[in-house]
Design a protein around this motif. Structure first.
Motif, PDB file in Angstrom:
ATOM      1  N   PRO A 136       0.805  -1.238   0.000  1.00 21.10           N
ATOM      2  CA  PRO A 136       0.000   0.000   0.000  1.00 21.10           C
ATOM      3  C   PRO A 136       0.835   1.283   0.000  1.00 21.10           C
ATOM      4  O   PRO A 136       0.473   2.260  -0.637  1.00 21.10           O
ATOM      5  CB  PRO A 136      -0.833  -0.109   1.277  1.00 21.10           C
ATOM      6  CG  PRO A 136      -0.321  -1.255   2.042  1.00 21.10           C
ATOM      7  CD  PRO A 136       0.519  -2.098   1.162  1.00 21.10           C
ATOM      8  N   LYS A 140       1.572   1.137  -4.384  1.00 24.67           N
ATOM      9  CA  LYS A 140       0.558   1.998  -5.008  1.00 24.67           C
ATOM     10  C   LYS A 140       1.201   3.209  -5.675  1.00 24.67           C
ATOM     11  O   LYS A 140       0.865   3.556  -6.809  1.00 24.67           O
ATOM     12  CB  LYS A 140      -0.421   2.502  -3.943  1.00 24.67           C
ATOM     13  CG  LYS A 140      -1.550   1.547  -3.605  1.00 24.67           C
ATOM     14  CD  LYS A 140      -2.214   2.073  -2.353  1.00 24.67           C
ATOM     15  CE  LYS A 140      -3.681   1.900  -2.309  1.00 24.67           C
ATOM     16  NZ  LYS A 140      -4.231   2.158  -0.977  1.00 24.67           N
ATOM     17  N   SER A 144       1.182   3.808  -9.740  1.00 26.60           N
ATOM     18  CA  SER A 144       0.440   4.931 -10.318  1.00 26.60           C
ATOM     19  C   SER A 144       1.376   5.903 -11.047  1.00 26.60           C
ATOM     20  O   SER A 144       0.970   6.545 -12.003  1.00 26.60           O
ATOM     21  CB  SER A 144      -0.387   5.652  -9.249  1.00 26.60           C
ATOM     22  OG  SER A 144       0.450   6.369  -8.393  1.00 26.60           O
ATOM     23  N   LYS A 152      -7.366  -0.869 -12.292  1.00 25.52           N
ATOM     24  CA  LYS A 152      -7.909  -0.343 -11.026  1.00 25.52           C
ATOM     25  C   LYS A 152      -7.440  -1.195  -9.852  1.00 25.52           C
ATOM     26  O   LYS A 152      -7.129  -0.692  -8.782  1.00 25.52           O
ATOM     27  CB  LYS A 152      -9.455  -0.373 -11.090  1.00 25.52           C
ATOM     28  CG  LYS A 152     -10.064   0.820 -11.807  1.00 25.52           C
ATOM     29  CD  LYS A 152     -11.498   1.043 -11.268  1.00 25.52           C
ATOM     30  CE  LYS A 152     -12.182   2.227 -11.934  1.00 25.52           C
ATOM     31  NZ  LYS A 152     -12.728   1.883 -13.277  1.00 25.52           N
ATOM     32  N   GLU A 153      -7.418  -2.497 -10.091  1.00 23.88           N
ATOM     33  CA  GLU A 153      -7.021  -3.447  -9.032  1.00 23.88           C
ATOM     34  C   GLU A 153      -5.573  -3.193  -8.586  1.00 23.88           C
ATOM     35  O   GLU A 153      -5.273  -3.126  -7.384  1.00 23.88           O
ATOM     36  CB  GLU A 153      -7.186  -4.880  -9.576  1.00 23.88           C
ATOM     37  CG  GLU A 153      -6.830  -6.005  -8.613  1.00 23.88           C
ATOM     38  CD  GLU A 153      -7.687  -6.044  -7.350  1.00 23.88           C
ATOM     39  OE1 GLU A 153      -7.326  -6.824  -6.452  1.00 23.88           O
ATOM     40  OE2 GLU A 153      -8.689  -5.300  -7.234  1.00 23.88           O
ATOM     41  N   LEU A 155      -3.863  -0.446  -8.887  1.00 25.67           N
ATOM     42  CA  LEU A 155      -3.801   0.857  -8.210  1.00 25.67           C
ATOM     43  C   LEU A 155      -4.385   0.785  -6.801  1.00 25.67           C
ATOM     44  O   LEU A 155      -3.956   1.504  -5.905  1.00 25.67           O
ATOM     45  CB  LEU A 155      -4.551   1.914  -9.031  1.00 25.67           C
ATOM     46  CG  LEU A 155      -3.907   2.297 -10.365  1.00 25.67           C
ATOM     47  CD1 LEU A 155      -4.869   3.108 -11.221  1.00 25.67           C
ATOM     48  CD2 LEU A 155      -2.611   3.088 -10.140  1.00 25.67           C
ATOM     49  N   ARG A 156      -5.360  -0.113  -6.625  1.00 28.70           N
ATOM     50  CA  ARG A 156      -6.001  -0.227  -5.324  1.00 28.70           C
ATOM     51  C   ARG A 156      -5.120  -0.963  -4.313  1.00 28.70           C
ATOM     52  O   ARG A 156      -5.012  -0.582  -3.163  1.00 28.70           O
ATOM     53  CB  ARG A 156      -7.338  -0.972  -5.477  1.00 28.70           C
ATOM     54  CG  ARG A 156      -8.199  -1.022  -4.213  1.00 28.70           C
ATOM     55  CD  ARG A 156      -9.477  -1.819  -4.434  1.00 28.70           C
ATOM     56  NE  ARG A 156      -9.227  -3.232  -4.683  1.00 28.70           N
ATOM     57  CZ  ARG A 156      -8.912  -4.120  -3.734  1.00 28.70           C
ATOM     58  NH1 ARG A 156      -8.794  -3.740  -2.473  1.00 28.70           N
ATOM     59  NH2 ARG A 156      -8.709  -5.390  -4.054  1.00 28.70           N
ATOM     60  N   THR A 157      -4.455  -2.039  -4.784  1.00 36.49           N
ATOM     61  CA  THR A 157      -3.695  -2.883  -3.842  1.00 36.49           C
ATOM     62  C   THR A 157      -2.206  -2.540  -3.779  1.00 36.49           C
ATOM     63  O   THR A 157      -1.552  -2.763  -2.767  1.00 36.49           O
ATOM     64  CB  THR A 157      -3.791  -4.370  -4.227  1.00 36.49           C
ATOM     65  OG1 THR A 157      -3.179  -4.537  -5.524  1.00 36.49           O
ATOM     66  CG2 THR A 157      -5.230  -4.842  -4.277  1.00 36.49           C
TER      67      THR A 157
END
Length: 274
Positions: A136, A140, A144, A152-153, A155-157
């Motif tokens: 995280p 991340k 990014s 999206k996955e 970027l989320r995890t």
């Protein structure tokens, strides 16, 4: 055997000091608590150990705990106890007088490792395994900034950082997240130009160097440096060959810039250019 090891130590310290006097103007700087924040203290045998991650630090902390009487054997000490148990004192926890007294009278040592191997070892440990801090926080930000069309996955995890992306982050002067002790320069972590270390060990000759050090400080004879791999023990240790496979993913310019990034560590600890 001891004779040749004494000779190796003299040589390592000479190269370190010569590099410092050639490149560093900070030889006369005042030592602050920041400079000694990575140094662990063992008062019984009067040892100061500067922690360099990925160069046997978990096992060294186990040894210090046994020397200190906090455990009877290195085998009994779990990974989390070593890193999160706060059993060992750090040098920056003492007052000015306590810091200087120990720096002047204790045996100061650090253990280092070939910089690229250390880097790949850190990458494998922190990014190729589930990690609820590095993914995280670093993952991340890295994905990014450096991945085009990231899902999206991802970027989320923050999971699944590629080595090439990690190197882009490392070499970026405008890093999206700060440095971390696992890939910082030994030069920055241990301030060897400011603190005159008595003993410089290498990961590559760990067993010999470690047991020589234990002999020098008069440690109990039955205490030897543990051989076990601390994390992901079923996985092969990072070797020169594995390191080459990771660096093969980079462009020649990225490889050169990575070397430049660790140039002082290569020079100071006499590792040849890969």
């Amino acid at each position: 055997k001891w004779k040749s090891l004494y000779h190796i130590q003299r040589e390592r310290k000479r190269i370190m000091r010569e590099t410092c006097s050639k490149y560093k103007s900070n030889n006369r700087r005042i030592i602050t608590p920041y400079h000694v924040s990575r140094i662990f203290v063992e008062d019984k045998y009067r040892v100061l150990y500067c922690e360099v991650p990925k160069a046997g630090c978990s096992n060294w902390k186990r040894v210090l705990m046994v020397l200190n009487g906090l455990a009877s054997s290195t085998k009994d000490i779990q990974h989390n106890t070593v890193h999160y148990g706060n059993y060992l004192k750090r040098l920056d926890g003492f007052d000015h007088k306590g810091i200087y007294h120990r720096l002047n009278t204790y045996t100061k040592m650090l253990f280092i490792r070939e910089p690229f191997e250390k880097l790949v070892s850190a990458f494998r440990d922190k990014f190729e395994h589930p990690n609820n801090y590095y993914h995280p926080v670093f993952g991340k930000a890295i994905i990014s900034r450096y991945r085009v069309n990231a899902t999206k996955e991802a970027l989320r995890t923050g999971s699944g950082v590629k080595f090439k992306e990690f190197i882009q982050y490392l070499l970026d002067v405008h890093r999206p997240v700060g440095m971390d002790i696992h890939w910082d320069h030994v030069n920055r972590l241990c301030s060897p130009c400011l603190i005159d270390y008595d003993f410089v060990g290498k990961f590559e000759s760990m067993e010999e160097d470690a047991n020589f050090f234990l002999h020098l400080i008069g440690a109990p004879q039955n205490l030897t440096f543990p051989k076990f791999k601390d994390r992901h023990s079923n996985e092969e240790r990072t070797t020169t060959k594995i390191t080459q496979q990771y660096f093969a993913q980079l462009s020649p310019s990225q490889r050169q810039r990575s070397y430049d990034f660790y140039y002082m560590d290569y020079l100071m600890f006499n590792y040849s250019k890969p």
